[in-house]
Design a protein around this motif. Structure first.
Motif, short mmCIF file in Angstrom:
data_model
loop_
_atom_site.label_atom_id
_atom_site.label_comp_id
_atom_site.label_asym_id
_atom_site.label_seq_id
_atom_site.Cartn_x
_atom_site.Cartn_y
_atom_site.Cartn_z
N ASP A 165 0.83 -1.21 0.00
CA ASP A 165 0.00 0.00 0.00
C ASP A 165 0.86 1.26 0.00
O ASP A 165 0.60 2.20 -0.76
CB ASP A 165 -0.94 0.02 1.21
CG ASP A 165 -2.04 -1.03 1.13
OD1 ASP A 165 -2.26 -1.59 0.02
OD2 ASP A 165 -2.68 -1.29 2.17
N GLN A 223 2.48 1.73 -3.42
CA GLN A 223 1.54 2.24 -4.42
C GLN A 223 1.30 3.74 -4.25
O GLN A 223 1.30 4.49 -5.23
CB GLN A 223 0.22 1.48 -4.34
CG GLN A 223 0.32 0.07 -4.86
CD GLN A 223 -0.97 -0.72 -4.65
OE1 GLN A 223 -1.79 -0.41 -3.82
NE2 GLN A 223 -1.11 -1.78 -5.43
N THR A 250 2.60 6.60 -7.01
CA THR A 250 1.69 7.50 -7.72
C THR A 250 1.88 8.96 -7.33
O THR A 250 1.49 9.85 -8.09
CB THR A 250 0.21 7.12 -7.47
OG1 THR A 250 -0.05 7.15 -6.08
CG2 THR A 250 -0.08 5.74 -8.03
#
Length: 89
Positions: A38, A41, A45
């Motif tokens: 998590d 990610q 981004t």
């Protein structure tokens, strides 16, 4: 450079995350692995110092668990060295 290091860490750690958990600690290992994924990610981004620090902390926490098995001392030292070289400034 950060993107390359980030990609290398993800590619190098992903197989370990998936395959190294002991059955008696499966939930704890899965929680630690999910936290790393998590954080990776979010950092991938939106690359910024706060997300980098969160990602780095999740990796460090995972390295300190019993889940990070199957690697020799040299490999663990290499991962720790890469983590240390991940600068979040």
């Amino acid at each position: 450079m950060k993107k390359i290091l980030f990609g290398f860490l993800i590619c190098g750690i992903a197989p370990v995350l998936v395959s190294s958990c002991k059955k008696e600690k499966k939930l704890d290992c899965n929680s630690a692995a999910k936290k790393v994924v998590d954080a990776a990610q979010v950092y991938g981004t939106n690359i910024n110092p706060a997300n980098c620090k969160t990602y780095k902390a999740a990796l460090q926490e995972y390295f300190e668990t019993d889940c990070f098995t199957g690697l020799g001392a040299e490999e663990k030292a290499a991962y720790q060295s890469m983590l240390t070289s991940l600068t979040c400034d």
